[in-house]
Design a protein around this motif. Structure first.
Motif, PDB file in Angstrom:
ATOM      1  N   SER A   1      24.375  84.886  -1.564  1.00 15.39           N
ATOM      2  CA  SER A   1      25.859  83.945  -0.351  1.00 15.39           C
ATOM      3  C   SER A   1      24.554  83.206   0.049  1.00 15.39           C
ATOM      4  O   SER A   1      23.444  82.836  -0.112  1.00 15.39           O
TER       5      SER A   1
ATOM      6  N   ILE B   1      23.384  82.880  14.837  1.00 15.15           N
ATOM      7  CA  ILE B   1      23.942  82.927  13.080  1.00 15.15           C
ATOM      8  C   ILE B   1      24.016  84.901  13.363  1.00 15.15           C
ATOM      9  O   ILE B   1      23.883  85.603  13.350  1.00 15.15           O
ATOM     10  N   ALA B   2      25.079  84.741  11.943  1.00 17.56           N
ATOM     11  CA  ALA B   2      25.290  85.949  11.114  1.00 17.56           C
ATOM     12  C   ALA B   2      24.021  86.135  10.425  1.00 17.56           C
ATOM     13  O   ALA B   2      22.636  85.722  10.805  1.00 17.56           O
ATOM     14  N   ARG B   3      23.696  87.670  10.757  1.00 16.63           N
ATOM     15  CA  ARG B   3      22.373  88.325  10.428  1.00 16.63           C
ATOM     16  C   ARG B   3      21.945  88.209   9.019  1.00 16.63           C
ATOM     17  O   ARG B   3      20.699  88.081   9.145  1.00 16.63           O
TER      18      ARG B   3
ATOM     19  N   LYS C   1      21.532  85.567   7.535  1.00 14.97           N
ATOM     20  CA  LYS C   1      20.494  84.357   7.667  1.00 14.97           C
ATOM     21  C   LYS C   1      19.727  84.125   8.576  1.00 14.97           C
ATOM     22  O   LYS C   1      19.130  83.097   7.883  1.00 14.97           O
TER      23      LYS C   1
END
Length: 478
Positions: free
Chosen positions: A390, A446-448, A450
């Motif tokens: 990602s 923020i998303a985990r 990241k």
């Protein structure tokens, strides 16, 4: 066209108008400014400088800087401005690569073929004839990833950037003053010609550099002042203004760019000083002229998407096209073409071919265009972190961390990982830093995947002489 012709035209119609100031002291009217530039051109000719030859300027900000620069152009020669903060060895590399046979220097600085200001002068000569495609300025990139490259900036490019300025950035009138808080060797100097053409005043701080208290005092004394600043300079100016209870009286416009301006900082600046701020996005390869975020957009808090717009760098300036090498609404490399784009790098065809493709400048920055044409930068393409397949954009993580009250500065980089490819690591400047609290703060925003895998407390972030964080140095520490 010779860009120094703008000085000649202004001097012909506004010869008695104040032009150059050192702090509070008047140094020259426009008539004297043009005469001294023409005399420098004559002196250069006596010293064997022909049209197209390169002449360096290695100096702190001062009125003589502008006289020398316009004198070089008046002679049809090419200015090679070098940041005064560079080490003499770094300056010598630039001057040698450019083939500069003379270099104007200010007190305390030395360089190959150095001549102090005021020593190259003779009878004035007529303005040299130049085409728009002729070279005017060799701008050397900061070299954060290798040796600096010489960007060829033509007379036509300077004219194009100057034309965009009053349309897209800030109107200029003869009552205005340009205050040189940032180095004239860079963006601040690129904005000098439009202020010359409009007959505005040019103020060099007596300190020769950036002192926030001095900037506030000069702006207050001289009336409507405009200036270019890097985001770190805006933060320092704001801190000084708050400390002394000033709100920036006399400041008309602060144009900011050259690095990421974090949302919390610009919101704070607008709240304290008012709608004085305009953001620009550019590169040496398209100087100051890719996009602009207007003062109205920066200050607006009523638009339903004002937050997203404030995180953007605005919309394309008038003389360029901007696109992203990706589907609409997706992230890709930013590309630009138009009159302000360079013809190529100085004596570096390989780098030119990699950067210019079918007329498009491949900026190396990645971002996204929204449906209204606002461009949001993510990061330099080389800074994107790929973890577990990602893409993670450091600036998004940095923005999240900067909203934590203990964090003053932060820079996020990737660390090699056998399991994930890269891990996210945050270098943090602040007080009372608690890793668990920072982690929880990131997870709330923020998303985990990241969030940083590690937080490294540092006293300061390594920066180059233009205030940009050296992520290459941070990666070396890992």
């Amino acid at each position: 066209m010779n860009i120094a012709g703008w000085l000649a035209r202004t001097a012909a119609t506004r010869g008695e108008t104040p032009a150059l100031l050192l702090g509070a002291d008047l140094v020259a009217s426009y008539g004297k400014f043009a005469e001294r530039a023409a005399r420098i051109a004559g002196g250069l000719r006596v010293h064997g400088i022909a049209p197209g030859d390169r002449v360096g300027i290695y100096a702190k900000n001062c009125p003589d800087y502008l006289i020398a620069m316009f004198g070089i152009w008046w002679a049809g020669a090419v200015a090679v401005p070098v940041n005064a903060k560079l080490h003499p060895k770094e300056a010598a590399f630039i001057l040698d690569d450019a083939g500069a046979t003379l270099c104007f220097v200010s007190d305390g600085l030395d360089a190959p073929n150095a001549v102090p200001f005021g020593t190259i002068t003779a009878d004035p000569i007529p303005l040299a004839s130049c085409d728009a495609s002729d070279l005017a300025w060799l701008f050397y990139t900061s070299g954060t990833t290798g040796k600096p490259k010489g960007v060829q900036i033509t007379h036509g490019m300077i004219a194009a950037t100057s034309t965009c300025y009053p349309i897209d950035v800030d109107p200029v009138s003869p009552d205005d003053a340009a205050l040189y808080a940032a180095p004239m060797s860079h963006g601040a100097g690129i904005y000098a010609p439009i202020h010359v053409r409009m007959g505005a005043r040019h103020i060099a701080p007596a300190s020769g550099g950036f002192d926030p208290a001095e900037v506030l005092a000069l702006s207050k004394a001289h009336g409507p002042t405009s200036m270019f600043m890097a985001p770190t300079m805006v933060r320092r100016l704001l801190d000084e203004a708050k400390a002394c209870g000033e709100v920036g009286h006399g400041i008309k416009t602060i144009v900011y760019g050259g690095g990421p301006m974090y949302r919390a900082d610009i919101e704070d600046a607008v709240a304290w000083m008012g709608p004085k701020f305009v953001q620009i996005y550019g590169q040496g390869e398209c100087p100051m002229a890719i996009t602009a975020l207007s003062r109205a957009d920066v200050a607006d808090r009523t638009h339903p998407r004002w937050g997203a717009r404030l995180l953007s760098v605005g919309r394309a300036q008038s003389l360029v096209e901007v696109k992203v090498d990706a589907a609409p609404g997706e992230i890709g490399e930013i590309m630009v073409k138009g009159a302000p784009v360079m013809p190529g790098y100085w004596q570096n065809s390989d780098a030119t071919q990699k950067t210019l493709k079918e007329g498009w400048l491949m900026t190396g920055d990645v971002g996204m265009l929204d449906e209204d044409g606002y461009l949001t930068l993510q990061d330099r393409s080389k800074d994107v972190i790929i973890s577990g397949g990602s893409n993670i954009y450091p600036r998004e993580v940095e923005e999240a961390l900067l909203t934590h009250p203990s964090v003053v500065e932060v820079s996020v980089v990737g660390r090699p990982s056998a399991e994930w490819g890269e891990d996210v690591v945050a270098f943090v400047v602040g007080s009372d830093l608690d890793e668990a609290a920072l982690d929880a703060h990131c997870l709330s925003q923020i998303a985990r995947f990241k969030r940083p895998k590690a937080y490294i407390a540092v006293a300061e972030l390594p920066k180059n002489n233009y205030g940009k964080v050296l992520k290459t140095e941070l990666r070396k520490r890992l």
